[in-house]
Enzyme design. Structure first.
Site, PDB file in Angstrom:
ATOM      1  N   ASP A 109       8.779  -0.102   8.037  1.00  0.00           N
ATOM      2  CA  ASP A 109       7.578   0.055   7.209  1.00  0.00           C
ATOM      3  C   ASP A 109       6.568  -0.606   7.945  1.00  0.00           C
ATOM      4  O   ASP A 109       6.940  -1.618   8.630  1.00  0.00           O
ATOM      5  CB  ASP A 109       7.847  -0.108   5.864  1.00  0.00           C
ATOM      6  CG  ASP A 109       6.820  -0.269   4.920  1.00  0.00           C
ATOM      7  OD1 ASP A 109       6.103   1.024   5.023  1.00  0.00           O
ATOM      8  OD2 ASP A 109       6.680  -1.051   4.188  1.00  0.00           O
ATOM      9  N   THR A 160       3.139  -1.866   5.853  1.00  0.00           N
ATOM     10  CA  THR A 160       2.591  -2.539   4.681  1.00  0.00           C
ATOM     11  C   THR A 160       3.715  -3.602   4.304  1.00  0.00           C
ATOM     12  O   THR A 160       4.563  -3.318   3.773  1.00  0.00           O
ATOM     13  CB  THR A 160       2.337  -1.651   3.619  1.00  0.00           C
ATOM     14  OG1 THR A 160       1.463  -0.863   4.171  1.00  0.00           O
ATOM     15  CG2 THR A 160       1.273  -2.403   2.777  1.00  0.00           C
ATOM     16  N   GLU A 193     -12.593  -2.747   2.508  1.00  0.00           N
ATOM     17  CA  GLU A 193     -13.848  -3.029   2.010  1.00  0.00           C
ATOM     18  C   GLU A 193     -14.008  -4.474   1.199  1.00  0.00           C
ATOM     19  O   GLU A 193     -15.007  -5.184   1.186  1.00  0.00           O
ATOM     20  CB  GLU A 193     -13.881  -2.040   0.724  1.00  0.00           C
ATOM     21  CG  GLU A 193     -13.793  -0.478   1.216  1.00  0.00           C
ATOM     22  CD  GLU A 193     -15.080   0.351   0.589  1.00  0.00           C
ATOM     23  OE1 GLU A 193     -15.115   0.391  -0.470  1.00  0.00           O
ATOM     24  OE2 GLU A 193     -16.075   0.688   1.547  1.00  0.00           O
ATOM     25  N   THR A 206     -12.362  -0.433  12.916  1.00  0.00           N
ATOM     26  CA  THR A 206     -13.682  -0.520  13.312  1.00  0.00           C
ATOM     27  C   THR A 206     -14.459   0.449  11.871  1.00  0.00           C
ATOM     28  O   THR A 206     -13.629   1.347  11.533  1.00  0.00           O
ATOM     29  CB  THR A 206     -14.181  -0.119  14.541  1.00  0.00           C
ATOM     30  OG1 THR A 206     -13.490   1.241  14.767  1.00  0.00           O
ATOM     31  CG2 THR A 206     -13.516  -0.950  15.657  1.00  0.00           C
ATOM     32  N   GLY A 245       3.274   5.102   4.661  1.00  0.00           N
ATOM     33  CA  GLY A 245       2.412   5.953   3.898  1.00  0.00           C
ATOM     34  C   GLY A 245       1.045   5.892   4.091  1.00  0.00           C
ATOM     35  O   GLY A 245       0.189   6.492   3.481  1.00  0.00           O
ATOM     36  N   ARG A 296       1.320   8.774   6.658  1.00  0.00           N
ATOM     37  CA  ARG A 296       1.449   9.566   5.690  1.00  0.00           C
ATOM     38  C   ARG A 296       2.548  10.084   5.075  1.00  0.00           C
ATOM     39  O   ARG A 296       2.816  11.106   4.823  1.00  0.00           O
ATOM     40  CB  ARG A 296       0.009  10.426   5.801  1.00  0.00           C
ATOM     41  CG  ARG A 296      -1.157   9.977   5.684  1.00  0.00           C
ATOM     42  CD  ARG A 296      -1.538   9.952   4.175  1.00  0.00           C
ATOM     43  NE  ARG A 296      -2.968   9.462   4.126  1.00  0.00           N
ATOM     44  CZ  ARG A 296      -3.543   8.724   3.115  1.00  0.00           C
ATOM     45  NH1 ARG A 296      -2.487   8.442   1.989  1.00  0.00           N
ATOM     46  NH2 ARG A 296      -4.699   8.399   2.938  1.00  0.00           N
ATOM     47  N   LYS A 337      10.815   9.770   4.900  1.00  0.00           N
ATOM     48  CA  LYS A 337      11.182   8.401   5.695  1.00  0.00           C
ATOM     49  C   LYS A 337      12.723   8.930   5.602  1.00  0.00           C
ATOM     50  O   LYS A 337      13.487   8.469   6.584  1.00  0.00           O
ATOM     51  CB  LYS A 337      10.893   7.036   5.101  1.00  0.00           C
ATOM     52  CG  LYS A 337       9.492   6.787   5.106  1.00  0.00           C
ATOM     53  CD  LYS A 337       9.216   5.532   4.423  1.00  0.00           C
ATOM     54  CE  LYS A 337       7.838   4.937   4.660  1.00  0.00           C
ATOM     55  NZ  LYS A 337       7.541   3.830   4.157  1.00  0.00           N
ATOM     56  N   ASP A 395      10.027  -3.142   2.639  1.00  0.00           N
ATOM     57  CA  ASP A 395      10.011  -4.192   1.585  1.00  0.00           C
ATOM     58  C   ASP A 395       9.538  -3.648   0.401  1.00  0.00           C
ATOM     59  O   ASP A 395       9.529  -4.311  -0.652  1.00  0.00           O
ATOM     60  CB  ASP A 395       9.233  -5.323   2.109  1.00  0.00           C
ATOM     61  CG  ASP A 395       7.783  -4.694   2.210  1.00  0.00           C
ATOM     62  OD1 ASP A 395       6.676  -5.561   1.644  1.00  0.00           O
ATOM     63  OD2 ASP A 395       7.342  -3.762   2.278  1.00  0.00           O
ATOM     64  N   ASP A 451      10.601   2.390   0.263  1.00  0.00           N
ATOM     65  CA  ASP A 451      11.315   2.201   1.317  1.00  0.00           C
ATOM     66  C   ASP A 451      12.734   2.346   0.829  1.00  0.00           C
ATOM     67  O   ASP A 451      13.847   2.177   1.803  1.00  0.00           O
ATOM     68  CB  ASP A 451      11.357   0.810   2.129  1.00  0.00           C
ATOM     69  CG  ASP A 451       9.694   0.738   2.502  1.00  0.00           C
ATOM     70  OD1 ASP A 451       9.297   1.716   3.078  1.00  0.00           O
ATOM     71  OD2 ASP A 451       9.271  -0.416   2.300  1.00  0.00           O
TER      72      ASP A 451
END
Length: 1136
Positions: A464, A466, A591, A687, A767, A848, A854, A874, A878
């Site tokens: 994974d 993230t 952001e 960027t 994702g 995505r 997965k 994690d 998953d």
């Protein structure tokens, strides 16, 4: 982290939290998936036909119906005859029958749409599942039958059960019953205790999760209920969890809305805005939710986590109030409330939540080594039967030959040692203990003690992104203005420029709040002596920072951590923006990083609502800007825009930021943007291009009219709206290029390089968005700098997939990046071809990805490559992948406990996986392979001696050694030295980490193969023959001397063979050798039933035993020495 108790729509959202119990909501077995429903619905049999991939592109000009005439898939061409049945078809047929029977027994309840009354669970028409998680494999009644089935499905154990049962038949009985039943009972007892311990741990973890308390709203007020007691229709209060107390959120977020985190659900770190039902927002008090007569009509439980359809109806009004509900009104289980207090009505519970519907049930994982040993035991059984038939044939099939055949089978039963399973199971427990005690990987937990050897056989690692590869923390790294670039070490220059820009307007600002945007230009006139470049850069920096501070969807939230204290008035809030209590909420961590950076250089976002936002200058002045329009970021447009009117001057400005591919055609001509974007991307930075355009009042009015008209159109609304917005997006002034870095976990780059050098292919399944995933793949060096990246363009039908696969086939040695939707199309039509091409890539990134996809990718790799797979993640998204892989690892430092419940191993940091595989995986596999083969050798050598003995004494089915000698041989006399092989290691840990290439040899399975097995068979036959013939040649007057000489030589031979196999000595090994020898010598005094004690103490006995032992072992020592000298293994070259 907190997780919602079930799936529910937000009914009411209060942003001033009431003091109460800290709601640590948790439902950690659930996970949200959606892929399968679409996959199964859209497929038609005709579409599964294959077509040759290199077919000309003209073929796609024909109608879709042409595909019906294409050849059937290769799988369907296989002839299903007798050969298929014998070669494994019987297994498929038996499995299908069992599945049918199981389905008939279970009869799962059909899922239906439901009507849920607010706060009245008793009104529910149907009984809904209990809201409890269960990760246990067995219950009280199924434990014993389940464990016995899992054990006796192995040929080894089933064989011993049959042999032990045969001893109840008098004509087949050989020796004492305890020699057969005691070892079998011990094996079963050890297995049951281990399974019971694992099961109790799972039960305790489940109980901890199910017992977590929630606040439930009732007519009498708030009450605390356990997670498992929540019912459909309950009104549940879910609050954000504080560190020591409940943070109280001031009403700065739009009323009736809240932010949630979904990273445990879909892997996305964006905070998502959820809105409440409008009708309930008008109620004066919480208790009024019970005075209204309202219900929610919700669709039936389904897999898709990205959609929801329902209606809210209030019946006590005149007329009735109807309100449609969508995904924006829901909080699924496993999501986390990021701010405020949410009151929701529970719609789905337990097994019907989105996540549980898509979580596969826990399966018993069996290691490859166990399967290989199972195959070898079948080969041994075949040899045993053949040997028994030969013995009966040499007798001439006289008398009751069939009974004699069975007696010979029982007599040779030690050829398959029952101690094999005991030794291996105890070895696995020892490996698990060693892993957990390793100080170099602290906090590592072994949750499944049956598959540590799998860590040494892995070919594919699916990870994974993230929270596994990244820390999920964005940091602003670079600002580029075209002529000048600022990095982290030069941010103080920007700060001084911003300070100067606003300092020049301070004298005028308190009286008339002059616009800061116009001040840098008048400021240039009086300072004619100052260099023009300096003034130009200062002005551009000011414009760029202001644009970044205004163009976003970030909301500042103020949290007061004093218990119960709230400063709720808007007037107070406008006057006192305390920096200490401010946190930012946004749908993207990028952001937040940008807004935090503008705060660090002096321009701070202090307030925002639906219509305006306020910035604080370095001097403390607050500037207000009105939001006229906002165009949110979408994956199609890849940009977001905002139209702002400055309060004091009335100037209207259109700001826009987005990906370079989207912005390149929108901004004015320049010669640096493309090059600098490439440079930043190579550094692994994400960027964003920032641009602006000033609008006159007339321009904006004209745009607003056209925009509103487009939004009201019924046909092609989205196209018309985007066309109107695009009319503004022309010749925009390029302000700057920003670079943001997603912080990687510690030592991710060297760990990935180590794994790559070890021959492990790494696939990243996430994702997250394509651009983000590509950036992380580069920055983590998952894709090396010299490698090309092939981005698989979005495909929606068979023709597009065919053309894109052909384009990809022409590429060589390049990493693949593909989205979940395109992957679904490719797997539907070209599963075999796609997997074949993807497996040739050095790295693959799937973005995505839904959780089901997965797991599907893991299944495909296992099915098409037959290699061992490992999944590491994690989050709750998953879980399916971790359960599907041969080996599941969880990094539980990041997103909570959910996935760790389903994992086989838990680590605290990603970098620990290197040592876990290279050192512990290697040792576990090598040791188990050596241990398994040695235990087999121990059984084969005594069976050889029995065969020699029987053949010399007229093929009589009489045992050579009886009673305690047989039990003692496989236990106290040889058990400790043989088991001490679990401490052996061929390579030091430092060497294994320094030369990861050594790991490649393990994946070939050379430590345990038919070749190594045959070598051990030959050794056993040689030694067994020497021991038995030597004893017979030297035996003098009585048979008892044969037993004494041969058995003593056998024990000494086994101890010397253990010493021959050890590569690195440990003090416990030496102790085990001498302890076993001591036990044997001490027990001779009590074995007068078998041995002549007078003969044993004579010198003749000693020299005869010594000669036989030397003849049986010395040649093997010589062969080993010569082999190490002239053909050493790779690891010995390094260690020397």
């Amino acid at each position: 982290d907190i997780m919602s108790p079930g799936d529910f729509p937000v009914c009411s959202c209060e942003l001033c939290a009431t003091p109460g119990h800290r709601n640590q909501a948790n439902l950690s077995s659930v996970t949200m998936l959606f892929f399968l429903s679409r996959y199964s619905l859209e497929d038609e049999p005709s579409n599964l036909d294959e077509m040759p991939l290199m077919m000309s592109e003209e073929g796609f000009e024909n109608d879709e119906s042409d595909y019906h005439t294409l050849p059937r898939a290769r799988a369907n061409q296989r002839q299903r005859g007798l050969g298929w049945l014998l070669m494994g078809g019987w297994k498929i047929l038996c499995g299908s029958c069992c599945d049918c029977l199981a389905r008939m027994c279970r009869r799962t309840k059909e899922l239906k749409a439901r009507t849920v009354w607010l706060g009245h669970p008793e009104k529910c028409e149907e009984k809904y599942p209990k809201n409890a998680i269960k990760n246990q494999k067995y219950n009280f009644f199924t434990f014993v039958p389940g464990v016995l089935y899992q054990q006796f499905k192995f040929f080894l154990n089933l064989y011993f059960l049959v042999v032990a049962c045969s001893q109840f038949v008098p004509s087949l009985k050989i020796g004492y019953l305890y020699t057969y039943w005691a070892p079998l009972g011990f094996v079963m007892a050890v297995t049951m205790v281990r399974e019971a311990v694992d099961e109790v741990r799972r039960y305790q973890r489940d109980k901890e999760m199910n017992s977590q308390l929630y606040s439930k709203l009732t007519v009498r007020g708030k009450v605390q209920v356990k997670s498992s007691d929540i019912q459909v229709g309950d009104l549940i209060i879910v609050e954000k969890v504080g560190i020591k107390s409940i943070p109280t959120v001031k009403p700065f977020v739009f009323l009736g809305s809240c932010f949630i985190r979904t990273d445990q659900l879909d892997g996305e770190t964006d905070w998502k805005l959820k809105v409440a039902v409008v009708c309930t927002q008008r109620l004066p008090a919480l208790g009024d939710l019970f005075s209204i007569n309202a219900y929610v009509y919700a669709q039936k439980p389904q897999l898709d986590i990205h959609s929801f359809e329902g209606n809210f109806t209030r019946e006590d009004g005149d007329p009735q109030i109807h309100e449609s509900l969508s995904i924006d009104h829901t909080l699924w289980a496993s999501t986390i409330v990021a701010s405020g207090t949410v009151i929701g009505v529970v719609i789905y519970t337990g097994k019907e939540t989105r996540s549980v519907l898509n979580t596969s049930s826990p399966k018993n994982k069996v290691g490859l080594l166990d399967l290989e040993l199972n195959r070898l035991t079948k080969a041994l059984f075949l040899a045993q039967v053949v040997l028994s038939i030969v013995m009966v044939a040499l007798q001439g099939f006289v008398g009751p030959w069939f009974r004699n055949l069975f007696r010979f089978i029982v007599l040779f039963s030690y050829i398959i040692p029952i101690s094999l399973r005991v030794n291996l199971d105890m070895g696995k427990s020892a490996y698990g203990w060693m892993i957990m005690k390793d100080e170099n990987i602290p906090g590592t937990v072994v949750r499944t003690s049956t598959i540590p050897e799998e860590l040494g056989r892995l070919v594919y690692l699916l990870t994974d992104k993230t929270g596994t590869l990244t820390q999920n923390e964005m940091i602003f790294k670079r600002l580029h203005l075209g002529t000048v670039s600022y990095g982290t070490d030069t941010m103080d220059e920007i700060q001084s420029h911003i300070g100067q820009s606003y300092a020049q307007v301070i004298p005028h600002s308190y009286s008339n709040s002059s616009s800061p945007s116009r001040k840098p230009q008048p400021a240039q006139a009086p300072k004619a002596a100052a260099p023009k470049v300096r003034r130009s850069v200062s002005s551009r920096i000011h414009e760029a920072v202001k644009a970044i501070a205004l163009c976003h969807n970030v909301t500042p939230v103020y949290e007061s951590r004093a218990n119960g204290e709230t400063e709720s008035t808007a007037a107070e809030a406008d006057q006192d923006f305390s920096d200490d209590n401010r946190t930012y909420q946004a749908s993207s961590p990028d952001e937040v990083a940008l807004v935090r950076w503008t705060e660090s250089v002096g321009l701070t976002l202090v307030n925002r609502d639906l219509t305006s936002l306020q910035l604080k200058t370095p001097a403390g002045q607050v500037l207000t800007y009105y939001i006229l329009q906002i165009f949110p970021f979408t994956s199609e447009s890849k940009r977001m825009g905002i139209i702002i009117r400055e309060e004091t001057t009335g100037d209207i400005t259109f700001y826009m930021k987005g990906a370079d591919v989207a912005m390149a055609s929108i901004v004015q001509y320049n010669d640096w943007l493309e090059e600098e974007c490439g440079n930043m991307a190579r550094e692994g930075l994400r960027t964003l291009v920032v641009a602006k355009k000033s609008l006159s009042e007339e321009q904006y009015t004209d745009f607003e009219n056209r925009y509103n008209q487009a939004k009201l159109s019924i046909h092609d609304r989205a196209l018309k709206v985007s066309a109107v917005v695009e009319s503004l997006e022309r010749e925009m002034e390029l302000l700057c290029l920003t670079g943001v870095e997603d912080q990687l976990q510690a030592d991710v780059r060297p760990t990935l390089e180590l794994l790559r050098n070890a021959g492990i292919k790494i696939w990243m399944l996430t994702g997250d968005k394509l651009e983000t995933a590509t950036c992380i793949a580069k920055s983590s060096h998952l894709v090396s700098r010299s490698q090309d990246i092939h981005v698989f363009r979005s495909v929606s039908n068979r023709g597009e997939a065919h053309l894109e696969l052909n384009a990809f086939r022409r590429k060589h040695d390049c990493a693949l990046v593909i989205s979940g939707d395109s992957l679904e199309v490719c797997l539907r039509y070209y599963e075999h071809e796609f997997v074949e091409l993807a497996c040739q890539c050095p790295a693959v990134v799937c973005c995505r990805c839904s959780p089901t996809q997965k797991a599907q990718i893991v299944h495909l790799l296992k099915q098409h490559t037959a290699n061992r797979t490992c999944a590491i993640g994690d989050g709750g998204n998953d879980v399916s992948m971790i359960q599907a892989a041969d080996c599941g690892i969880v990094g539980y430092g990041g997103e909570g406990k959910q996935a760790s419940l389903a994992a086989d191993f838990s680590i605290t940091q990603f970098k620990h996986i290197g040592r876990l595989l290279m050192v512990h995986g290697r040792n576990s596999y090598k040791r188990s392979a050596a241990l398994g083969q040695f235990v087999m050798h121990r059984g084969m050598i005594i069976s050889t001696m029995q065969a020699v003995f029987s053949s010399i004494f007229y093929f009589a089915s009489v045992p050579l050694y009886q009673g305690f000698l047989m039990v003692g041989y496989s236990t106290i006399y040889t058990m400790f030295p043989v088991f001490s092989l679990v401490l052996d290691q061929d390579v030091k840990p430092e060497m294994a980490l320094l030369y990861p290439e050594l790991y490649k040899d393990l994946t070939k399975g050379r430590s345990l193969s038919f070749k190594t097995f045959l070598i051990w068979v030959l050794i056993s036959i040689y030694q067994g023959g020497i021991l038995m013939y030597g004893a017979l040649v030297m035996f003098e007057s009585e048979f008892v001397h044969v037993v004494a000489i041969s058995f003593t030589a056998l024990i000494l031979t086994e101890l010397l063979m253990v010493a021959l196999n050890i590569r690195t000595w440990h003090w416990l090994m030496v102790l085990a050798e001498f302890l076993s020898l001591g036990c044997y010598i001490a027990s001779l005094a009590f074995l007068n039933e078998y041995f002549d004690l007078g003969f044993i103490t004579t010198p003749a006995f000693l020299w005869k035993v010594s000669v036989i032992t030397v003849v049986s072992c010395l040649p093997l020592y010589i062969i080993k020495y010569l082999k190490r000298k002239f053909s050493p293994p790779s690891y010995s070259k390094l260690s020397s």
